[in-house]
Design a protein around this motif. Structure first.
Motif, PDB file in Angstrom:
ATOM      1  N   SER A   1       7.911   8.642  -9.818  1.00 30.58           N
ATOM      2  CA  SER A   1       8.098   7.734 -10.968  1.00 30.58           C
ATOM      3  C   SER A   1       9.488   7.166 -10.696  1.00 30.58           C
ATOM      4  O   SER A   1       9.806   6.196 -11.590  1.00 30.58           O
TER       5      SER A   1
ATOM      6  N   LYS B   1       2.120   1.671  -3.469  1.00 33.81           N
ATOM      7  CA  LYS B   1       1.005   1.984  -4.217  1.00 33.81           C
ATOM      8  C   LYS B   1       0.893   3.701  -4.366  1.00 33.81           C
ATOM      9  O   LYS B   1       0.577   4.323  -5.277  1.00 33.81           O
ATOM     10  N   GLU B   2       0.658   4.179  -2.998  1.00 28.83           N
ATOM     11  CA  GLU B   2       0.361   5.496  -2.811  1.00 28.83           C
ATOM     12  C   GLU B   2       1.543   6.445  -3.283  1.00 28.83           C
ATOM     13  O   GLU B   2       1.441   7.316  -3.956  1.00 28.83           O
TER      14      GLU B   2
ATOM     15  N   GLN C   1       0.792  -1.167   0.043  1.00 28.16           N
ATOM     16  CA  GLN C   1      -0.030   0.046   0.023  1.00 28.16           C
ATOM     17  C   GLN C   1       0.842   1.291   0.071  1.00 28.16           C
ATOM     18  O   GLN C   1       0.547   2.211  -0.615  1.00 28.16           O
TER      19      GLN C   1
ATOM     20  N   LYS D   1       3.722   5.602  -5.870  1.00 33.62           N
ATOM     21  CA  LYS D   1       3.690   5.688  -7.135  1.00 33.62           C
ATOM     22  C   LYS D   1       2.753   6.552  -7.874  1.00 33.62           C
ATOM     23  O   LYS D   1       2.691   6.912  -8.993  1.00 33.62           O
ATOM     24  N   LYS D   2       1.842   6.957  -7.073  1.00 28.94           N
ATOM     25  CA  LYS D   2       0.775   8.002  -7.609  1.00 28.94           C
ATOM     26  C   LYS D   2       1.327   9.217  -7.617  1.00 28.94           C
ATOM     27  O   LYS D   2       1.085  10.217  -8.613  1.00 28.94           O
ATOM     28  N   LYS D   3       2.653   9.615  -7.008  1.00 28.37           N
ATOM     29  CA  LYS D   3       2.959  10.739  -6.879  1.00 28.37           C
ATOM     30  C   LYS D   3       4.556  10.888  -7.449  1.00 28.37           C
ATOM     31  O   LYS D   3       5.076  11.943  -8.130  1.00 28.37           O
TER      32      LYS D   3
ATOM     33  N   VAL E   1       1.582  -3.077  -8.867  1.00 35.80           N
ATOM     34  CA  VAL E   1       2.298  -2.157  -7.868  1.00 35.80           C
ATOM     35  C   VAL E   1       3.668  -2.861  -7.588  1.00 35.80           C
ATOM     36  O   VAL E   1       4.496  -1.992  -7.311  1.00 35.80           O
TER      37      VAL E   1
END
Length: 416
Positions: free
Chosen positions: A249, A242-243, A239, A245-247, A297
């Motif tokens: 790279s 995952k979070e 988790q 990778k939203k912000k 993920v």
């Protein structure tokens, strides 16, 4: 010349995906792809339900040489990798001496030169892997080091991690940070859960991994440099990544195939083959890892291959060394848990993660191929271990799918 007859091509990015074709390989290159190719000069490779894909990539492999040749020589290790379907392996700094400068990297590349399997040495992150002073990172990268990692050693000094990431960013380097806070882990050897609290073995909580990953993500975000987190094992770790990778790279991670199949219930008889690092987690965490891999993920899988001779395992549990072999069983585990396309994706995603050109199955491209049969079922036994050391945690498990060899570096290793 090599002629592959009636093989099913597994390559999701190609218009040949899941189609049966013949492939003719001359001088290491794919010279022809067709529905029916004949050649009197070529060596013919043909087997019922034979599949091929681009060559499999393993991001975490240990051999014994130099220093621990009784565990596994480089020659035996590369033969094992080839027969297990891997064309490219990242070789961990888990030897004596460990590579920490240009000469150490050159030695490993020289020992592996001319083999069918391509070896990408991983350099130490700090001198003697003590976590105090940076090793010669730039010189190792120029010599061919693929990344930098104090193998299974946590980077406890946060500022050192920051400085190292800032430094390697200037030349595109990648640092691996083992996910464990040593202060929280203490002297624990197995996961802390309902199964292990009854075993009388010192435990370490999952939070020891998660706190370290949260810290590392923040440091990587601050520097903007590439960070790879090897062998994650918990749902919360999935988790967190995952979070992130939203912000960002610049963060990637892997999971060990052993952690996808096994959990702490395997520890009930104190078999030291199951003493691995990071420790096996409970079934809930294991399932979260499988889902994390399926969802993307988790970027890639690794065998986390660590050969150890019997003296390190035929002792009391608390005295045994951490580690299990894994090259021979990795594909069989994945094919048992995933569909074929997903298994191959997991085995080949390492190229892009570590900044390498992805092989292609097309005419005029160098042949970098793994050969396998996906539907065969079997029980993994000691005789299936090709490594000199036989310390596999997978012995006795039912698997599906077998690797039969590779074609790479103008060589073929065929185990069919």
């Amino acid at each position: 010349m090599i002629l592959l007859k009636n093989v099913t091509i597994v390559d999701a990015g190609s218009d040949l995906h899941l189609k049966k074709r013949d492939l003719l390989i001359k001088n290491g290159k794919i010279s022809q792809i067709g529905t029916s190719i004949e050649s009197e000069e070529a060596r013919i490779i043909e087997k019922e339900n034979l599949h091929i894909s681009i060559g499999w990539f393993d991001s975490s492999v240990c051999f014994g040489e130099p220093g621990f040749e009784e565990r596994q020589t480089i020659k035996n290790g590369l033969e094992t990798a080839a027969k297990s379907g891997f064309t490219t392996v990242m070789l961990n700094p888990n030897n004596q001496p460990n590579p920490q400068d240009e000469s150490g990297i050159n030695y490993l590349k020289g020992k592996a030169s001319g083999e069918a399997v391509t070896v990408l040495p991983v350099g130490s992150f700090t001198l003697q892997q003590k976590g105090e002073h940076l090793a010669e990172l730039y010189d190792m990268q120029q010599a061919g080091a693929i990344s930098f990692y104090d193998f299974k050693q946590s980077i406890q000094n946060t500022n050192l991690l920051k400085v190292g990431l800032q430094y390697v960013k200037s030349f595109g380097g990648i640092i691996q940070s083992f996910p464990q806070d040593n202060y929280l882990a203490g002297k624990g050897m197995v996961n802390e859960d309902e199964t292990t609290i009854h075993l009388g073995i010192k435990t370490k909580p999952a939070i020891a991994e998660e706190v370290q990953i949260a810290r590392d993500i923040q440091v990587a975000a601050y520097t903007g440099a590439r960070l790879h987190i090897p062998t994650i094992t918990t749902a919360a770790s999935v988790q967190l990544i995952k979070e992130a990778k939203k912000k960002y790279s610049n963060i990637s991670c892997s999971v060990s195939t052993n952690h996808l199949l096994l959990d702490t219930k395997n520890l009930s008889d104190f078999n030291t083959h199951f003493k691995i690092q990071p420790p096996l987690r409970d079934e809930k965490q294991k399932n979260a890892l499988i889902n994390g891999l399926k969802s993307g993920v988790i970027d890639t899988v690794t065998s986390d291959h660590i050969p150890l001779n019997i003296e390190h395992k035929a002792v009391e549990f608390d005295q045994a060394s951490y580690g299990s072999t894994g090259l021979e069983s990795s594909y069989g585990i994945l094919q048992s848990l995933l569909d074929t396309e997903s298994a191959i994706k997991a085995l080949t995603s390492g190229y892009l993660i570590f900044g390498l050109q992805r092989p292609q199955i097309k005419v005029d491209e160098l042949a970098n191929l793994s050969l396998f049969i996906p539907d065969v079922k079997y029980t993994f036994e000691k005789k299936d271990i090709l490594s000199i050391s036989k310390n596999s945690a997978i012995i006795g498990n039912k698997l599906k799918g077998k690797a039969l060899g590779i074609i790479n570096n103008k060589k073929i290793v065929w185990n069919g």
